[in-house]
Design a protein around this motif. Structure first.
Motif, PDB file in Angstrom:
ATOM      1  N   ALA A   1      38.808  39.718  45.747  1.00 16.55           N
ATOM      2  CA  ALA A   1      39.320  39.832  44.377  1.00 16.55           C
ATOM      3  C   ALA A   1      38.537  40.878  43.597  1.00 16.55           C
ATOM      4  N   ALA A   2      37.213  40.903  43.784  1.00 12.58           N
ATOM      5  CA  ALA A   2      36.391  41.908  43.097  1.00 12.58           C
ATOM      6  C   ALA A   2      36.731  43.317  43.590  1.00 12.58           C
ATOM      7  N   LEU A   3      36.969  43.437  44.893  1.00 18.71           N
ATOM      8  CA  LEU A   3      37.316  44.750  45.449  1.00 18.71           C
ATOM      9  C   LEU A   3      38.656  45.241  44.906  1.00 18.71           C
ATOM     10  N   LEU A   4      39.628  44.350  44.838  1.00 16.23           N
ATOM     11  CA  LEU A   4      40.941  44.725  44.303  1.00 16.23           C
ATOM     12  C   LEU A   4      40.850  45.052  42.809  1.00 16.23           C
ATOM     13  N   THR A   5      39.989  44.335  42.099  1.00 11.85           N
ATOM     14  CA  THR A   5      39.792  44.637  40.675  1.00 11.85           C
ATOM     15  C   THR A   5      39.218  46.033  40.491  1.00 11.85           C
ATOM     16  N   GLU A   6      38.260  46.383  41.342  1.00 15.02           N
ATOM     17  CA  GLU A   6      37.692  47.729  41.278  1.00 15.02           C
ATOM     18  C   GLU A   6      38.758  48.780  41.576  1.00 15.02           C
ATOM     19  N   LYS A   7      39.619  48.478  42.526  1.00 13.94           N
ATOM     20  CA  LYS A   7      40.706  49.417  42.849  1.00 13.94           C
ATOM     21  C   LYS A   7      41.627  49.593  41.649  1.00 13.94           C
ATOM     22  N   ALA A   8      41.999  48.500  41.013  1.00 14.33           N
ATOM     23  CA  ALA A   8      42.893  48.578  39.853  1.00 14.33           C
ATOM     24  C   ALA A   8      42.196  49.250  38.670  1.00 14.33           C
TER      25      ALA A   8
ATOM     26  N   SER B   1      49.623  46.232  41.176  1.00 13.98           N
ATOM     27  CA  SER B   1      49.746  45.339  42.327  1.00 13.98           C
ATOM     28  C   SER B   1      48.384  44.795  42.745  1.00 13.98           C
ATOM     29  N   ALA B   2      47.377  45.662  42.759  1.00 18.64           N
ATOM     30  CA  ALA B   2      46.029  45.213  43.132  1.00 18.64           C
ATOM     31  C   ALA B   2      45.484  44.206  42.122  1.00 18.64           C
ATOM     32  N   ALA B   3      45.707  44.455  40.834  1.00 13.03           N
ATOM     33  CA  ALA B   3      45.207  43.539  39.805  1.00 13.03           C
ATOM     34  C   ALA B   3      45.900  42.183  39.896  1.00 13.03           C
ATOM     35  N   ARG B   4      47.206  42.186  40.134  1.00 15.45           N
ATOM     36  CA  ARG B   4      47.922  40.909  40.270  1.00 15.45           C
ATOM     37  C   ARG B   4      47.404  40.123  41.473  1.00 15.45           C
ATOM     38  N   GLU B   5      47.171  40.827  42.578  1.00 18.43           N
ATOM     39  CA  GLU B   5      46.650  40.142  43.763  1.00 18.43           C
ATOM     40  C   GLU B   5      45.255  39.594  43.500  1.00 18.43           C
ATOM     41  N   ALA B   6      44.434  40.330  42.757  1.00 23.42           N
ATOM     42  CA  ALA B   6      43.087  39.856  42.433  1.00 23.42           C
ATOM     43  C   ALA B   6      43.138  38.586  41.595  1.00 23.42           C
ATOM     44  N   VAL B   7      44.054  38.535  40.639  1.00 22.76           N
ATOM     45  CA  VAL B   7      44.190  37.340  39.798  1.00 22.76           C
ATOM     46  C   VAL B   7      44.669  36.153  40.631  1.00 22.76           C
ATOM     47  N   LYS B   8      45.550  36.402  41.604  1.00 24.50           N
ATOM     48  CA  LYS B   8      45.994  35.314  42.478  1.00 24.50           C
ATOM     49  C   LYS B   8      44.845  34.773  43.330  1.00 24.50           C
ATOM     50  N   LEU B   9      43.989  35.669  43.794  1.00 25.17           N
ATOM     51  CA  LEU B   9      42.884  35.252  44.653  1.00 25.17           C
ATOM     52  C   LEU B   9      41.792  34.528  43.870  1.00 25.17           C
ATOM     53  N   ALA B  10      41.533  34.976  42.651  1.00 28.96           N
ATOM     54  CA  ALA B  10      40.464  34.371  41.829  1.00 28.96           C
ATOM     55  C   ALA B  10      40.925  34.347  40.381  1.00 28.96           C
ATOM     56  N   GLY B  11      41.648  33.317  40.047  1.00 33.10           N
ATOM     57  CA  GLY B  11      42.217  33.225  38.709  1.00 33.10           C
ATOM     58  C   GLY B  11      41.195  33.106  37.612  1.00 33.10           C
ATOM     59  N   ASP B  12      39.987  32.628  37.919  1.00 35.25           N
ATOM     60  CA  ASP B  12      38.959  32.475  36.894  1.00 35.25           C
ATOM     61  C   ASP B  12      38.025  33.677  36.824  1.00 35.25           C
ATOM     62  N   PHE B  13      38.337  34.740  37.571  1.00 41.18           N
ATOM     63  CA  PHE B  13      37.518  35.943  37.561  1.00 41.18           C
ATOM     64  C   PHE B  13      37.955  36.807  36.389  1.00 41.18           C
ATOM     65  N   ALA B  14      37.156  36.792  35.314  1.00 43.40           N
ATOM     66  CA  ALA B  14      37.554  37.422  34.053  1.00 43.40           C
ATOM     67  C   ALA B  14      37.851  38.917  34.180  1.00 43.40           C
ATOM     68  N   PRO B  15      37.048  39.711  34.919  1.00 40.57           N
ATOM     69  CA  PRO B  15      37.373  41.143  35.003  1.00 40.57           C
ATOM     70  C   PRO B  15      38.747  41.419  35.604  1.00 40.57           C
ATOM     71  N   ALA B  16      39.154  40.638  36.598  1.00 39.31           N
ATOM     72  CA  ALA B  16      40.471  40.856  37.203  1.00 39.31           C
ATOM     73  C   ALA B  16      41.574  40.625  36.182  1.00 39.31           C
ATOM     74  N   ARG B  17      41.462  39.556  35.425  1.00 39.21           N
ATOM     75  CA  ARG B  17      42.472  39.257  34.417  1.00 39.21           C
ATOM     76  C   ARG B  17      42.414  40.279  33.278  1.00 39.21           C
ATOM     77  N   PHE B  18      41.222  40.718  32.919  1.00 47.73           N
ATOM     78  CA  PHE B  18      41.081  41.712  31.855  1.00 47.73           C
ATOM     79  C   PHE B  18      41.753  43.030  32.249  1.00 47.73           C
ATOM     80  N   VAL B  19      41.489  43.495  33.490  1.00 50.51           N
ATOM     81  CA  VAL B  19      42.079  44.750  33.950  1.00 50.51           C
ATOM     82  C   VAL B  19      43.594  44.640  34.007  1.00 50.51           C
ATOM     83  N   LEU B  20      44.103  43.505  34.471  1.00 52.11           N
ATOM     84  CA  LEU B  20      45.547  43.318  34.517  1.00 52.11           C
ATOM     85  C   LEU B  20      46.144  43.335  33.109  1.00 52.11           C
ATOM     86  N   VAL B  21      45.468  42.704  32.169  1.00 50.53           N
ATOM     87  CA  VAL B  21      45.937  42.713  30.777  1.00 50.53           C
ATOM     88  C   VAL B  21      45.964  44.139  30.244  1.00 50.53           C
ATOM     89  N   ARG B  22      44.910  44.915  30.509  1.00 52.95           N
ATOM     90  CA  ARG B  22      44.876  46.293  30.048  1.00 52.95           C
ATOM     91  C   ARG B  22      46.029  47.116  30.620  1.00 52.95           C
TER      92      ARG B  22
END
Length: 510
Positions: A235-242, A260-281
């Motif tokens: 999830a962290a790797l996909l967040t970095e990609k996004a 797509s990478a950000a959505r997959e990161a949120v699915k893998l770790a829904g409580d990982f704030a950076p993934a959700r933040f990047v997807l929101v952005r």
């Protein structure tokens, strides 16, 4: 069994049968009288007894001859074992000297160990490790690389050699070669944590996210990481990609691939704030503001986070300050007494000039921080300074709160758990990044309060030149929330506030 062995067996059997037939055709008796006893023996029995006696004598003679012949070899073996024992003793002492940083002693013992342990031009690969370490201590990187190459060519020590070569390549700034060596080491031993970390870090830095993803999957399959940790790391790797699609100097990642990478990161770790933040952005950039806000609302009751609150605060489109406040109040109902709920509402109330509500949320935030942290945070002090200046025009009170902020507990930030350095990724990704900018550890940033400052301090401190906005998380221009206009006059009895003094007094303090 070969033909000649079968033939030899048949010949021996024929001889035995011939001897038996010969003795059977010549019957007779042999009598032995001794001490009054008489023993009658048949010739066949006598022959068998004689054969057994001869065999016994021949066996004893053979053993004696073998022992005599083996004496020189045994003496040589004893000397060899003694030489080997001395060699391994020198090797052990040399490794200890290398660990202690004694370059001269390590080199001397390395030469001794290699001389004692060499047989027929060959030596144990482990002596190469000591020689490489001794060369490194002396600063002879060329000799060290020669030894590491020799280690890399031996299956038993390949992982040691590849690590030394990879570190040497990194020291020389040859990132491409270091990545190739780390990938080779990971393929040879998927359980090698340093190889996995190095390969993933270098692949991610080079923008080779698909290769890094495959490397991570291989590590998980090999059991070097458990499934839960591997899922979190992915999830962290996909967040970095996004995240690359949000930063100016990022790798060329298209908006669709980043989404797509950000959505997959949120699915893998829904409580990982950076993934959700990047997807929101990313959603806000595409105009999907309502969907972006729902992403934060889904998790605010269980995992609220300061960067998510800031993203939610800025996600509205063409909102008036009062409308924004009403929207944030709906969010607060999901987690009514969490400090981040009060923090973002206080900021929105200040922008809307709802001073009573702003003070109410700040007062509650101060109680929560005092209970949890033992004092106020710097952001809380800065917010109080804004209220004092903008509501009442009380420059002295604002200054006191800014002075208090300088000695208050630092605000939470993304801090590397390995070296303690804050991340420097910038506001576009909530200040989070996959790789620590200082020690280059992978996925080591955690949200916590940095060391330093005195919780709840109120001592006066010299003013610091403005370097950061007063907002809780620095926002890019597209996320900027402008405060409501400030009147040039304030309540009766107060002095006019100049335009320079009324622009975010909290900008004066870090």
């Amino acid at each position: 069994m070969t033909f000649f062995r079968i033939l030899w067996f048949v010949i021996k059997l024929a001889l035995l049968v011939g001897v038996a037939v010969y003795l059977a055709n010549r019957p007779g008796n042999l009598s032995l009288v001794w001490f009054g006893y008489r023993l009658d023996l048949h010739p066949i029995a006598l022959s068998l007894l004689g054969v057994l006696l001869c065999l016994g004598i021949l066996y004893v003679i053979g053993r004696l001859v073998a022992r005599v012949v083996a004496v020189p070899g045994d003496i040589g073996a004893m000397r060899g074992h003694a030489r080997e024992a001395k060699g391994y003793q020198a090797l052990t002492r040399g490794l200890a000297a290398a660990a202690a940083g004694d370059a001269r002693e390590a080199k001397r013992l390395s030469v001794t160990a290699r001389k004692l342990l060499s047989h027929g031009g060959k030596e144990p690969p482990i002596t190469r490790l000591l020689a490489a370490q001794a060369a490194q201590l002396e600063g002879d990187d060329v000799a060290a690389q020669v030894h590491f190459k020799a280690l890399a060519e031996t299956p038993e020590t390949a992982i040691l050699g590849l690590r030394g070569l990879a570190l040497g390549a990194l020291k020389d700034g040859n990132v491409v070669e270091a990545r190739r060596l780390a990938e080779r080491a990971l393929a040879a031993n998927p359980n090698a944590q340093w190889a996995a970390e190095t390969a993933l870090r270098l692949q991610a830095k080079a923008g080779r996210f698909d290769a890094a993803d495959e490397s991570l999957k291989a590590v998980v399959r090999a059991g070097a990481l458990n499934a839960k940790t591997g899922q979190r790391r992915r999830a962290a790797l996909l967040t970095e990609k996004a995240r690359q699609a949000l930063i100016v100097d990022g790798t060329d990642v298209s908006a669709d691939i980043a989404m797509s990478a950000a959505r997959e990161a949120v699915k893998l770790a829904g409580d990982f704030a950076p993934a959700r933040f990047v997807l929101v952005r990313l959603m806000v950039r595409q105009g999907k503001r309502k969907e972006a806000m729902r992403l934060i609302e889904q998790i605010w009751d269980s995992h609220p986070h300061e960067i998510l609150g800031e993203a939610y605060l800025a996600a509205g489109d063409n909102e008036r300050p009062l409308e924004r406040t009403q929207r944030l109040e709906r969010l607060q109902k999901q987690n009514p007494d969490h400090p981040e709920s009060h923090r973002i509402l206080a900021e929105a109330d200040i922008a809307a000039e709802l001073w009573g509500e702003a003070r109410r949320h700040i007062d509650r935030l101060m109680v929560i921080e005092t209970d949890a942290l033992g004092g106020f945070s710097r952001s809380t002090c800065r917010a109080l300074a804004q209220i004092e200046e903008r509501e009442k025009g009380d420059q002295a009170a604002a200054r006191r709160w800014l002075d208090a902020a300088s000695s208050a507990r630092p605000d939470a930030a993304w801090i590397c758990r390995q070296c303690g350095t804050p991340g420097d990724a910038g506001p576009e990704s909530g200040h989070w990044q996959l790789i620590c900018p200082h020690c280059e550890s992978l996925d080591s940033l955690e949200w916590r309060h940095p060391a330093g400052g005195r919780a709840g301090g109120t001592a006066l401190a010299p003013m610091i030149a403005p370097s950061q906005p007063a907002n809780l998380v620095d926002r890019p221009a597209e996320f900027e929330i402008l405060p409501a206009p400030v009147n040039s006059r304030v309540e009766s009895g107060s002095q006019p506030i100049s335009s320079a003094a009324s622009v975010d007094a909290a900008r004066l303090i870090n």
